[in-house]
Design a protein around this motif. Structure first.
Motif, mmCIF file in Angstrom:
data_model
loop_
_atom_site.group_PDB
_atom_site.id
_atom_site.type_symbol
_atom_site.label_atom_id
_atom_site.label_comp_id
_atom_site.label_asym_id
_atom_site.label_seq_id
_atom_site.Cartn_x
_atom_site.Cartn_y
_atom_site.Cartn_z
ATOM 1 N N TRP A 103 -3.350 -10.373 -0.666
ATOM 2 C CA TRP A 103 -3.711 -10.726 0.940
ATOM 3 C C TRP A 103 -3.646 -9.308 1.499
ATOM 4 O O TRP A 103 -2.824 -8.495 1.226
ATOM 5 C CB TRP A 103 -2.956 -12.015 1.209
ATOM 6 N N LEU A 104 -4.232 -9.528 2.757
ATOM 7 C CA LEU A 104 -4.322 -8.233 3.688
ATOM 8 C C LEU A 104 -4.450 -8.524 5.189
ATOM 9 O O LEU A 104 -4.771 -9.600 5.425
ATOM 10 C CB LEU A 104 -5.845 -7.674 3.434
ATOM 11 N N ASP A 105 -3.688 -7.661 5.797
ATOM 12 C CA ASP A 105 -3.661 -7.755 7.304
ATOM 13 C C ASP A 105 -5.155 -8.056 7.985
ATOM 14 O O ASP A 105 -6.000 -7.226 7.555
ATOM 15 C CB ASP A 105 -3.117 -6.609 7.880
ATOM 16 N N LEU A 108 -7.045 -5.305 9.251
ATOM 17 C CA LEU A 108 -7.589 -4.043 8.237
ATOM 18 C C LEU A 108 -8.731 -4.401 7.322
ATOM 19 O O LEU A 108 -8.830 -3.852 6.309
ATOM 20 C CB LEU A 108 -6.290 -3.594 7.473
ATOM 21 N N GLN A 109 -9.419 -5.501 7.566
ATOM 22 C CA GLN A 109 -10.290 -5.900 6.692
ATOM 23 C C GLN A 109 -11.167 -4.966 6.682
ATOM 24 O O GLN A 109 -11.696 -4.449 7.764
ATOM 25 C CB GLN A 109 -10.895 -7.418 6.802
ATOM 26 N N GLY A 110 -12.428 -5.017 5.810
ATOM 27 C CA GLY A 110 -13.505 -4.358 6.164
ATOM 28 C C GLY A 110 -13.424 -2.968 5.873
ATOM 29 O O GLY A 110 -14.434 -1.840 6.012
ATOM 30 N N ARG A 111 -12.470 -2.330 5.224
ATOM 31 C CA ARG A 111 -12.310 -0.800 5.125
ATOM 32 C C ARG A 111 -12.214 -0.690 3.534
ATOM 33 O O ARG A 111 -11.910 0.669 3.196
ATOM 34 C CB ARG A 111 -10.911 -0.353 5.658
ATOM 35 N N MET A 114 -8.497 -3.304 0.009
ATOM 36 C CA MET A 114 -8.243 -4.128 -1.021
ATOM 37 C C MET A 114 -8.929 -3.945 -2.560
ATOM 38 O O MET A 114 -8.343 -4.088 -3.662
ATOM 39 C CB MET A 114 -8.368 -5.676 -0.847
ATOM 40 N N THR A 115 -10.095 -3.567 -2.322
ATOM 41 C CA THR A 115 -11.031 -3.129 -3.513
ATOM 42 C C THR A 115 -10.585 -1.944 -4.070
ATOM 43 O O THR A 115 -10.227 -1.816 -5.492
ATOM 44 C CB THR A 115 -12.652 -2.858 -3.147
ATOM 45 N N ARG A 116 -9.941 -1.199 -3.343
ATOM 46 C CA ARG A 116 -9.328 0.143 -3.880
ATOM 47 C C ARG A 116 -8.060 -0.035 -4.477
ATOM 48 O O ARG A 116 -7.578 0.411 -5.509
ATOM 49 C CB ARG A 116 -9.102 1.106 -2.760
ATOM 50 N N GLY A 141 -14.849 -21.487 -1.798
ATOM 51 C CA GLY A 141 -15.372 -21.215 -0.568
ATOM 52 C C GLY A 141 -14.903 -19.707 -0.012
ATOM 53 O O GLY A 141 -15.308 -19.397 1.422
ATOM 54 N N ASN A 142 -13.961 -19.055 -0.509
ATOM 55 C CA ASN A 142 -13.404 -17.846 0.032
ATOM 56 C C ASN A 142 -14.318 -16.679 -0.340
ATOM 57 O O ASN A 142 -13.948 -15.813 -1.308
ATOM 58 C CB ASN A 142 -11.824 -17.701 -0.576
ATOM 59 N N ARG A 143 -15.205 -16.417 0.504
ATOM 60 C CA ARG A 143 -16.149 -15.270 0.189
ATOM 61 C C ARG A 143 -15.962 -13.849 -0.056
ATOM 62 O O ARG A 143 -15.913 -13.157 -0.774
ATOM 63 C CB ARG A 143 -17.568 -15.345 0.869
HETATM 64 C C1 LIG Z 1 -9.270 -11.470 0.621
HETATM 65 C C2 LIG Z 1 -9.351 -10.266 1.627
HETATM 66 C C3 LIG Z 1 -8.122 -9.440 0.992
HETATM 67 C C4 LIG Z 1 -10.670 -9.256 1.614
HETATM 68 O O1 LIG Z 1 -10.563 -8.316 2.654
HETATM 69 P P1 LIG Z 1 -11.745 -7.254 2.623
HETATM 70 O O2 LIG Z 1 -11.244 -6.281 3.668
HETATM 71 O O3 LIG Z 1 -12.857 -8.034 2.762
HETATM 72 O O4 LIG Z 1 -11.680 -6.514 1.366
HETATM 73 P P2 LIG Z 1 -11.732 -4.798 0.973
HETATM 74 O O5 LIG Z 1 -10.366 -4.479 1.632
HETATM 75 O O6 LIG Z 1 -11.846 -4.707 -0.340
HETATM 76 O O7 LIG Z 1 -13.033 -4.457 1.813
HETATM 77 C C5 LIG Z 1 -14.153 -4.574 1.372
HETATM 78 C C6 LIG Z 1 -14.960 -4.655 2.552
HETATM 79 O O8 LIG Z 1 -15.099 -3.292 3.108
HETATM 80 C C7 LIG Z 1 -16.359 -2.324 2.981
HETATM 81 N N1 LIG Z 1 -15.908 -1.067 2.286
HETATM 82 C C8 LIG Z 1 -15.626 -0.161 3.307
HETATM 83 N N2 LIG Z 1 -14.967 1.076 2.518
HETATM 84 C C9 LIG Z 1 -15.188 0.458 0.963
HETATM 85 C C10 LIG Z 1 -14.779 1.014 -0.255
HETATM 86 N N3 LIG Z 1 -14.210 2.407 -0.190
HETATM 87 N N4 LIG Z 1 -14.759 0.362 -1.116
HETATM 88 C C11 LIG Z 1 -15.066 -1.089 -1.146
HETATM 89 N N5 LIG Z 1 -15.453 -1.535 -0.018
HETATM 90 C C12 LIG Z 1 -15.492 -0.896 0.875
HETATM 91 C C13 LIG Z 1 -17.130 -3.281 2.084
HETATM 92 O O9 LIG Z 1 -18.447 -3.233 1.972
HETATM 93 C C14 LIG Z 1 -16.541 -4.794 2.390
HETATM 94 O O10 LIG Z 1 -17.084 -5.072 3.734
HETATM 95 P P3 LIG Z 1 -18.052 -6.195 3.958
HETATM 96 O O11 LIG Z 1 -17.134 -7.421 3.838
HETATM 97 O O12 LIG Z 1 -18.620 -6.157 5.150
HETATM 98 O O13 LIG Z 1 -18.975 -6.270 2.687
HETATM 99 C C15 LIG Z 1 -8.494 -10.680 2.863
HETATM 100 O O14 LIG Z 1 -10.031 -11.310 3.445
HETATM 101 C C16 LIG Z 1 -7.649 -11.561 3.024
HETATM 102 O O15 LIG Z 1 -6.571 -11.152 2.590
HETATM 103 N N6 LIG Z 1 -7.812 -12.901 3.203
HETATM 104 C C17 LIG Z 1 -6.739 -13.700 3.397
HETATM 105 C C18 LIG Z 1 -6.222 -14.054 2.284
HETATM 106 C C19 LIG Z 1 -6.770 -14.324 1.169
HETATM 107 O O16 LIG Z 1 -7.836 -15.165 1.104
HETATM 108 N N7 LIG Z 1 -6.440 -13.905 -0.136
HETATM 109 C C20 LIG Z 1 -6.965 -14.238 -1.501
HETATM 110 C C21 LIG Z 1 -6.701 -15.209 -2.111
HETATM 111 S S1 LIG Z 1 -7.653 -15.798 -3.579
#
Ligand SMILES: CC(C)(COP(=O)(O)OP(=O)(O)OC[C@H]1O[C@@H](n2cnc3c(N)ncnc32)[C@H](O)[C@@H]1OP(=O)(O)O)[C@@H](O)C(=O)NCCC(=O)NCCS
Length: 191
Positions: A103-105, A108-111, A114-116, A141-143
């Motif tokens: 999980w992430l703050d 700080l989403q969208g950067r 988490m993928t990295r 449902g957790n896109r």
């Molecule tokens: C699930 C969660 C970690 C996803 O966070 P996120 O910010 O979407 O994931 P990332 O950090 O990998 O970022 C991906 C986004 O950054 C963009 N991005 C920017 N630079 C990127 C890079 N170098 N590499 C990959 N994606 C990048 C992607 O396009 C994507 O954007 P989009 O959502 O507009 O398509 C977060 O929403 C969360 O913690 N949610 C609550 C808790 C939860 O659900 N945990 C999971 C339980 S199974």
């Protein structure tokens, strides 16, 4: 420089993964507390964390699990601040298999943080830990969560029905899997 040695790894210029220790409890709790509503949508444990002290007990249990080679609880430090958590929730050395949770703050989403972080943990799992398979389970449902294994090339393997309790309802979960051979074929290690 910090006085206590850091147990962790540098993912890139911005991201560092570190073992979560009891000394991190205040910062960790503050992060949960400022994200309660958002985390609650998909994580069933949020209401149980009511203080930094109770969180210390959780951290302690995770460290014991780590000491038994059954898990790896890591914090994600982004630009020097704790930004989230990523873990091998369990490691099974008999099956050479592990399961990642994260999980992430919200801010700080969208950067791609988490993928990295995920890519680095998978690399550690298939490399250093010698795993054969890594799974990620997400509520159907957790896109945003599902997008992470999909972005990294995991295969969807099935749906586990009513597999998690979220306060007032059960949710189905999608299981994603990646095999070491598939990861190497994709050449994810390098890029
Ligand atoms: C699930 C969660 C970690 C996803 O966070 P996120 O910010 O979407 O994931 P990332 O950090 O990998 O970022 C991906 C986004 O950054 C963009 N991005 C920017 N630079 C990127 C890079 N170098 N590499 C990959 N994606 C990048 C992607 O396009 C994507 O954007 P989009 O959502 O507009 O398509 C977060 O929403 C969360 O913690 N949610 C609550 C808790 C939860 O659900 N945990 C999971 C339980 S199974």
């Amino acid at each position: 420089m910090s006085e206590v040695p850091v147990l962790g790894m540098q993912v890139d210029d911005e991201i560092q993964l570190r073992l979560v220790e009891e000394r991190h409890a205040d910062e960790y709790y503050a992060l949960i507390d400022s994200n309660r509503g958002y985390l609650r949508e998909w994580m069933g444990w949020v209401d149980r964390e009511t203080s930094a002290e109770s969180l210390k007990e959780f951290i302690h249990r995770r460290l014991l699990q780590f000491a038994h080679s059954q898990g790896l609880p890591l914090g994600i430090w982004y630009q020097g601040k704790l930004a989230g958590v990523i873990s091998f929730n369990y490691i099974d050395y008999v099956l050479r298999k592990a399961d990642i949770g994260y999980w992430l703050d919200a801010r700080l989403q969208g950067r791609g943080i988490m993928t990295r972080a995920c890519r680095a943990l998978i690399e550690l799992g298939f490399g250093e830990y010698g795993l054969n398979k890594i799974e990620i389970r997400c509520a159907v449902g957790n896109r945003p969560s599902r997008a992470i294994p999909e972005r990294l090339g995991f295969q969807q393997e099935g749906i586990l029905r009513a597999n998690e309790w979220l306060y007032d309802r059960y949710v189905d979960m999608v299981v994603y899997g990646m095999l070491a051979s598939e990861w190497r074929e994709r050449g994810e290690a390098g890029g």
